[in-house]
Scaffold this motif. Structure first.
Motif, PDB file in Angstrom:
ATOM      1  N   CYS A  60      -2.104   1.821  -0.845  1.00 22.73           N
ATOM      2  CA  CYS A  60      -2.066   2.877  -1.864  1.00 22.73           C
ATOM      3  C   CYS A  60      -3.506   3.366  -2.046  1.00 22.73           C
ATOM      4  O   CYS A  60      -4.387   2.575  -2.395  1.00 22.73           O
ATOM      5  CB  CYS A  60      -1.519   2.324  -3.178  1.00 22.73           C
ATOM      6  SG  CYS A  60      -1.825   3.441  -4.560  1.00 22.73           S
ATOM      7  N   CYS A  99       4.091  11.599  -3.293  1.00 28.59           N
ATOM      8  CA  CYS A  99       3.375  10.855  -2.240  1.00 28.59           C
ATOM      9  C   CYS A  99       4.315  10.643  -1.055  1.00 28.59           C
ATOM     10  O   CYS A  99       5.497  10.367  -1.263  1.00 28.59           O
ATOM     11  CB  CYS A  99       2.989   9.459  -2.747  1.00 28.59           C
ATOM     12  SG  CYS A  99       1.359   9.374  -3.467  1.00 28.59           S
ATOM     13  N   GLN A 101       5.508   8.195   0.501  1.00 30.55           N
ATOM     14  CA  GLN A 101       5.510   6.729   0.346  1.00 30.55           C
ATOM     15  C   GLN A 101       5.839   6.015   1.649  1.00 30.55           C
ATOM     16  O   GLN A 101       5.371   4.910   1.889  1.00 30.55           O
ATOM     17  CB  GLN A 101       6.526   6.310  -0.730  1.00 30.55           C
ATOM     18  CG  GLN A 101       6.076   6.620  -2.140  1.00 30.55           C
ATOM     19  CD  GLN A 101       6.708   7.884  -2.681  1.00 30.55           C
ATOM     20  OE1 GLN A 101       7.536   8.505  -2.016  1.00 30.55           O
ATOM     21  NE2 GLN A 101       6.329   8.287  -3.880  1.00 30.55           N
ATOM     22  N   CYS A 105       2.489   3.175   0.425  1.00 31.27           N
ATOM     23  CA  CYS A 105       2.905   1.910  -0.183  1.00 31.27           C
ATOM     24  C   CYS A 105       4.214   1.354   0.386  1.00 31.27           C
ATOM     25  O   CYS A 105       4.282   0.213   0.838  1.00 31.27           O
ATOM     26  CB  CYS A 105       3.017   2.089  -1.699  1.00 31.27           C
ATOM     27  SG  CYS A 105       4.066   3.483  -2.187  1.00 31.27           S
ATOM     28  N   GLU A 125       7.514   4.072 -10.118  1.00 31.63           N
ATOM     29  CA  GLU A 125       6.293   4.616 -10.737  1.00 31.63           C
ATOM     30  C   GLU A 125       6.628   5.867 -11.560  1.00 31.63           C
ATOM     31  O   GLU A 125       6.150   6.047 -12.688  1.00 31.63           O
ATOM     32  CB  GLU A 125       5.291   4.968  -9.629  1.00 31.63           C
ATOM     33  CG  GLU A 125       3.917   5.372 -10.138  1.00 31.63           C
ATOM     34  CD  GLU A 125       2.934   5.630  -8.990  1.00 31.63           C
ATOM     35  OE1 GLU A 125       3.367   6.051  -7.906  1.00 31.63           O
ATOM     36  OE2 GLU A 125       1.728   5.424  -9.202  1.00 31.63           O
TER      37      GLU A 125
HETATM   38  S1  SF4 Z   1       3.560   6.486  -4.633  1.00 36.96           S
HETATM   39 FE1  SF4 Z   1       2.726   4.660  -3.610  1.00 36.96          FE
HETATM   40  S2  SF4 Z   1       0.890   5.406  -2.517  1.00 36.96           S
HETATM   41 FE2  SF4 Z   1       1.430   6.968  -4.020  1.00 36.96          FE
HETATM   42  S3  SF4 Z   1       0.187   6.456  -5.838  1.00 36.96           S
HETATM   43 FE3  SF4 Z   1       2.198   5.490  -6.111  1.00 36.96          FE
HETATM   44  S4  SF4 Z   1       1.938   3.417  -5.348  1.00 36.96           S
HETATM   45 FE4  SF4 Z   1       0.198   4.640  -4.529  1.00 36.96          FE
END
Ligand code: SF4
Ligand SMILES: Cc1cc2nc3c(=O)[nH]c(=O)nc-3n(C[C@H](O)[C@H](O)[C@H](O)COP(=O)(O)OP(=O)(O)OC[C@H]3O[C@@H](n4cnc5c(N)ncnc54)[C@H](O)[C@@H]3O)c2cc1C
Length: 483
Positions: A60, A99, A101, A105, A125
């Motif tokens: 990340c 993102c 992903q 991550c 998140e």
């Molecule tokens: S989606 Fe994954 S890579 Fe993007 S900020 Fe969140 S944890 Fe980090």
């Protein structure tokens, strides 16, 4: 399972007479849906094995403490999960949405490596931070004390805004200059609303304004002030202007009407979705409704264009890319979404010209064979003799990538050093450009990249600017004392 409960609810509701008013039904659904998303986030958070080798965190760009906030979410301690999540990322709910992903991550989750499917980190998140907004936990980061120093930030994209929030929290008066009428950079005018809702960006901009950040919209550095003037106004300046010069195609017919750059098309679509009236949209030149659309390119911008064209009511949407699917620069997830929505990909095809008298009627293209790998390891595209064909088109969108504008020329700063790609040259330890007290962050340093990298750069640049301002203040104080 949460999803079965959810389906059960819908099924029963369809069969039974329902005496609720429409408003009551909406409210009930909102409640059930909130419970459903809560359970889904919980379910995913519980899947994290707390493996002790957090490759997800390592991959990340902002080093989010992912295992920690997954654990807190699994335990139902959402406010604490939010505190941990926002401590490393200025716009976590935005990253959770956009993102890639699968390349960051989630692509490095050990559960993914063991073929059981990654924990859906991005959606957790998003969930944690959307909940924080709903619950009123998200507060403007006002400083404990004012430092009496001001900084200038050119560009209100994610790099500039992340730096602005950090600098304001440290106690600086922060001025953000942007040539657009709205703040957010590509978050507001590049990425389409179906991937990132504009009110999600708007509430972040408002939060910064509430913290005391001063925004100067419609202010173009180079036109309304030279960089040297800004430098005199502020103890340090950050350049976070992104990359905007569209790569073009020179081919017969390239000057025909309805052959348009991707960003013109996306900016127009975003403005219209924000309620603006845009002449080029009304007249149809930047509107795919009822048209056969061909998009040239294979990156994420091309994917945004094809998916926007579908939503605008195009009769057909084709994407021409000179390599094959596995060599596409864009996210595979985006390609899959586009295909599901009805986009046709024409792989290994390269445009050679355009047909039409005044307005474009087609793209002339040739088939490509991928030859041996070159020094970069990528197979060299070779034209297959006699393979020419024409794709009909009423609108052609060029999504061939972006390069930096000539900043030293535009800013009246010939001493501002650039790399051979035109990006700003910075000392990577300090983020300072060749000009004293002038820093740079985001795409203008990296070349076209990602939102999460821009955030990381903005945060790093803020730390460096703060250190610089402290040194400068001390140096001036010592000089005055010595006089
Ligand atoms: S989606 Fe994954 S890579 Fe993007 S900020 Fe969140 S944890 Fe980090
Ligand atoms: C169509 C599209 C879709 C994308 N989708 C994704 C995605 O899904 N996920 C992802 O992670 N990344 C995505 N990206 C990439 C991402 O948007 C960028 O990497 C990121 O926005 C870069 O941030 P930045 O702050 O460096 O620059 P920008 O976001 O480009 O912001 C720069 C700002 O500087 C302003 N500016 C420029 N010159 C001047 C000047 N002379 N004076 C004043 N202001 C100026 C501009 O108006 C702009 O607001 C996408 C990019 C595009 C083009």
């Amino acid at each position: 399972m949460a999803s079965q409960k959810m389906l059960g609810f819908v099924h029963t509701a369809q069969k039974m007479p329902d005496k609720r008013t429409a408003e009551e039904r909406r409210q009930d659904f909102a409640e059930i849906y909130a419970r459903f998303t809560n359970e889904r986030a919980n379910e995913q958070a519980n899947r994290c094995s707390q493996c002790g080798v957090p490759f997800c965190q390592v991959h990340c760009p902002v080093s989010n403490n992912i295992p920690d906030w997954l654990k807190l979410t699994a335990e139902g301690r959402l406010e604490e999960a939010y505190e941990v999540s926002q401590s490393t990322n200025n716009f976590p709910e935005i990253c959770g949405r956009i993102c890639p992903q699968d390349r960051l991550c989630e692509g490095n989750c050990v559960i993914e490596q063991s073929t059981h499917g990654a924990v859906t980190i991005g959606s957790v998140e998003k969930y944690i931070n959307d909940t924080a907004w709903e619950q009123g936990w998200v507060k403007p980061r006002t400083p404990v004390r004012e430092l009496g120093l001001s900084v200038g930030i050119v560009g209100a994209g994610p790099a500039g805004l992340a730096a602005a929030e950090e600098m304001r929290a440290k106690g600086y008066e922060v001025h953000v200059y942007d040539r657009h009428d709205r703040m957010g950079g590509l978050l507001v005018y590049g990425i389409p609303g179906f991937k990132l809702e504009k009110d999600v960006v708007g509430r972040r901009v408002q939060l910064l304004a509430d913290a005391g950040v001063v925004f100067h919209p419609n202010f173009e550095v180079g036109r309304d002030a030279e960089l040297s003037e800004l430098r005199k106004r502020h103890v340090a300046v950050l350049i976070a202007t992104g990359v905007y010069k569209a790569r073009d195609i020179k081919a017969p017919g390239c000057g025909l009407k309805n052959i348009v750059p991707a960003l013109d098309y996306l900016i127009t679509s975003n403005k219209v979705s924000l309620g603006d009236t845009v002449e080029a949209y009304e007249s149809g030149s930047l509107n795919a409704d009822g048209k056969k659309v061909v998009v040239l390119g294979g990156g994420d911008t091309a994917m945004d264009c094809v998916r926007t064209a579908i939503r605008q009511g195009a009769t057909s949407v084709k994407c021409l890319y000179r390599r094959d699917r596995k060599n596409m620069p864009g996210s595979q997830r985006e390609v899959a979404h586009a295909e599901e929505e009805g986009v046709e990909f024409v792989w290994q095809a390269a445009p050679e010209g355009f047909t039409g008298d005044d307005v474009v009627t087609g793209v002339r293209a040739v088939r490509i064979h991928l030859g041996v790998a070159d020094a970069t390891g990528r197979q060299t595209p070779q034209v297959i003799e006699g393979s020419a064909f024409t794709e009909e088109a009423d609108l052609v969108i060029k999504a061939l990538g972006f390069e930096p504008e000539d900043l030293p020329g535009a800013f009246g700063s010939p001493d501002l050093t650039v790399t051979r790609w035109g990006t700003l040259l910075v000392d990577h330890r300090t983020k300072m450009t060749s000009l004293d007290g002038v820093f740079a962050a985001g795409d203008i340093v990296r070349g076209a990249s990602l939102v999460v990298w821009a955030i990381r750069d903005g945060r790093d640049a803020a730390d460096a600017m703060h250190a610089y301002a402290q040194f400068e203040t001390e140096r001036v104080a010592l000089a005055v004392a010595a006089e």
